[in-house]
Design an enzyme around this catalytic site. Sequence first.
Site, PDB file in Angstrom:
ATOM      1  N   GLY A  47      41.218  25.045  66.968  1.00  0.00           N
ATOM      2  CA  GLY A  47      42.464  24.489  66.446  1.00  0.00           C
ATOM      3  C   GLY A  47      43.625  24.586  67.419  1.00  0.00           C
ATOM      4  O   GLY A  47      44.781  24.375  67.041  1.00  0.00           O
ATOM      5  N   LYS A 102      37.594  22.979  56.496  1.00  0.00           N
ATOM      6  CA  LYS A 102      38.497  24.104  56.207  1.00  0.00           C
ATOM      7  C   LYS A 102      39.193  23.845  54.855  1.00  0.00           C
ATOM      8  O   LYS A 102      38.614  23.207  53.996  1.00  0.00           O
ATOM      9  CB  LYS A 102      39.504  24.304  57.327  1.00  0.00           C
ATOM     10  CG  LYS A 102      38.846  24.343  58.712  1.00  0.00           C
ATOM     11  CD  LYS A 102      39.758  24.919  59.730  1.00  0.00           C
ATOM     12  CE  LYS A 102      39.165  24.702  61.106  1.00  0.00           C
ATOM     13  NZ  LYS A 102      39.719  25.566  62.117  1.00  0.00           N
ATOM     14  N   SER A 160      38.073  22.717  69.274  1.00  0.00           N
ATOM     15  CA  SER A 160      38.837  21.560  69.758  1.00  0.00           C
ATOM     16  C   SER A 160      37.954  20.471  70.374  1.00  0.00           C
ATOM     17  O   SER A 160      38.331  19.848  71.365  1.00  0.00           O
ATOM     18  CB  SER A 160      39.923  22.009  70.747  1.00  0.00           C
ATOM     19  OG  SER A 160      40.843  22.872  70.098  1.00  0.00           O
ATOM     20  N   HIS A 189      32.525  32.510  60.300  1.00  0.00           N
ATOM     21  CA  HIS A 189      33.549  31.734  61.012  1.00  0.00           C
ATOM     22  C   HIS A 189      34.654  32.694  61.465  1.00  0.00           C
ATOM     23  O   HIS A 189      34.973  33.662  60.762  1.00  0.00           O
ATOM     24  CB  HIS A 189      34.124  30.650  60.095  1.00  0.00           C
ATOM     25  CG  HIS A 189      34.982  29.666  60.839  1.00  0.00           C
ATOM     26  ND1 HIS A 189      36.288  29.924  61.161  1.00  0.00           N
ATOM     27  CD2 HIS A 189      34.698  28.446  61.355  1.00  0.00           C
ATOM     28  CE1 HIS A 189      36.775  28.890  61.842  1.00  0.00           C
ATOM     29  NE2 HIS A 189      35.832  27.981  61.970  1.00  0.00           N
ATOM     30  N   ASN A 232      33.618  20.958  59.618  1.00  0.00           N
ATOM     31  CA  ASN A 232      34.191  22.034  58.809  1.00  0.00           C
ATOM     32  C   ASN A 232      35.585  21.585  58.382  1.00  0.00           C
ATOM     33  O   ASN A 232      36.515  21.598  59.183  1.00  0.00           O
ATOM     34  CB  ASN A 232      34.267  23.321  59.652  1.00  0.00           C
ATOM     35  CG  ASN A 232      35.025  24.427  58.933  1.00  0.00           C
ATOM     36  OD1 ASN A 232      35.267  24.343  57.730  1.00  0.00           O
ATOM     37  ND2 ASN A 232      35.410  25.463  59.667  1.00  0.00           N
ATOM     38  N   GLU A 247      31.761  29.504  69.057  1.00  0.00           N
ATOM     39  CA  GLU A 247      33.134  29.048  68.886  1.00  0.00           C
ATOM     40  C   GLU A 247      34.086  30.073  69.506  1.00  0.00           C
ATOM     41  O   GLU A 247      34.446  31.062  68.844  1.00  0.00           O
ATOM     42  CB  GLU A 247      33.466  28.894  67.402  1.00  0.00           C
ATOM     43  CG  GLU A 247      32.613  27.885  66.675  1.00  0.00           C
ATOM     44  CD  GLU A 247      33.356  27.237  65.518  1.00  0.00           C
ATOM     45  OE1 GLU A 247      33.395  26.012  65.483  1.00  0.00           O
ATOM     46  OE2 GLU A 247      33.914  27.954  64.681  1.00  0.00           O
ATOM     47  N   GLU A 282      37.704  32.504  61.358  1.00  0.00           N
ATOM     48  CA  GLU A 282      38.814  32.682  60.405  1.00  0.00           C
ATOM     49  C   GLU A 282      38.428  33.677  59.317  1.00  0.00           C
ATOM     50  O   GLU A 282      39.275  34.408  58.809  1.00  0.00           O
ATOM     51  CB  GLU A 282      39.225  31.308  59.840  1.00  0.00           C
ATOM     52  CG  GLU A 282      39.969  30.503  60.898  1.00  0.00           C
ATOM     53  CD  GLU A 282      39.844  28.990  60.783  1.00  0.00           C
ATOM     54  OE1 GLU A 282      39.453  28.486  59.714  1.00  0.00           O
ATOM     55  OE2 GLU A 282      40.132  28.316  61.792  1.00  0.00           O
TER      56      GLU A 282
HETATM   57  C1  PEP Z   1      36.302  25.088  63.440  1.00  0.00           C
HETATM   58  O1  PEP Z   1      37.036  25.161  62.484  1.00  0.00           O
HETATM   59  O2  PEP Z   1      35.179  25.612  63.387  1.00  0.00           O
HETATM   60  C2  PEP Z   1      36.762  24.365  64.639  1.00  0.00           C
HETATM   61  C3  PEP Z   1      35.973  24.320  65.686  1.00  0.00           C
HETATM   62  O3  PEP Z   1      37.998  23.781  64.560  1.00  0.00           O
HETATM   63  P1  PEP Z   1      38.647  22.728  65.605  1.00  0.00           P
HETATM   64  O4  PEP Z   1      37.590  21.714  65.912  1.00  0.00           O
HETATM   65  O5  PEP Z   1      39.816  22.155  64.875  1.00  0.00           O
HETATM   66  O6  PEP Z   1      39.028  23.515  66.821  1.00  0.00           O
END
Ligand code: PEP
Length: 253
Positions: A173, A11, A212, A95, A9, A167, A97
């Site tokens: 992040g 983003k 992460s 997601h 992803n 997630e 976000e």
């Molecule tokens: C994500 O954006 O779905 C995500 C898991 O980000 P990160 O790997 O940076 O934590």
Amino acid sequence: MRQPMVAGNWKMNGSRKANEGLLAEVREALSSPVEAEVVVCPPYVYLPQVAGLVDGSAVRLGAQDVSDQDSGAYTGEVSGEMLKDVGCRYVIVGHSERRGLYAEDDAFTARKFAAARRHGLKPILCVGELLEERESGVTEQVVARQLDAVMDLEGVESLKDAVVAYEPVWAIGTGKTATPGQAQAVHAFIRARVAERDAGVAEGLRILYGGSVKADNAQELFSQPDIDGGLIGGASLKAADFMAICRAAVPAD
Ligand code: PEP
């Protein structure tokens, strides 16, 4: 046996030049194939460019979001049909976000999931709890609510052609990864929740972990029995890191 998947992803990152460089490195690395299905999800505007860059390779194209509507007076929206038209196979829905920053609730997310399916796209449905929800012991209730919203609207059968990504919001992040044990426990809960409606669908469902994931923690996470790969944010923007994560995803015995 479930084929693992690793989806990047991106983003709101990328440029025509950066995308070219990244995909050239990924393609080069894939001359030694991986067992996982590899998906990249760039921002909307780069989908046609990236469709060209992955053409003829094993890399699949996904989008980061989709409209719940199909066409018409919805300024700024992009429909599932358009995503399909430019070569997407997958689309991320729900997601954290989108849920957190743009107030997209469970019902709206379920309608996006439905819209994706109407146009032959495979949704990657994100679920996961906030830090305060984990700390107050309601992780399972939150994840069940998010999952049930989709199964109630579309039926458990709709998960046959979908992927779920667990997630935990506190891990996205932040550099704070869920421990393999914490992640496995929620993944097993998700599979059991789906199995209450259809054991066969639950058994075949790919459940990715996101939050992460890095080259150095991927293998331990992915070796858990209910973790079928990852949804990768930051680390998907560096080809070497992304490919190391892809190589860590192998089918469970
Ligand atoms: C994500 O954006 O779905 C995500 C898991 O980000 P990160 O790997 O940076 O934590």
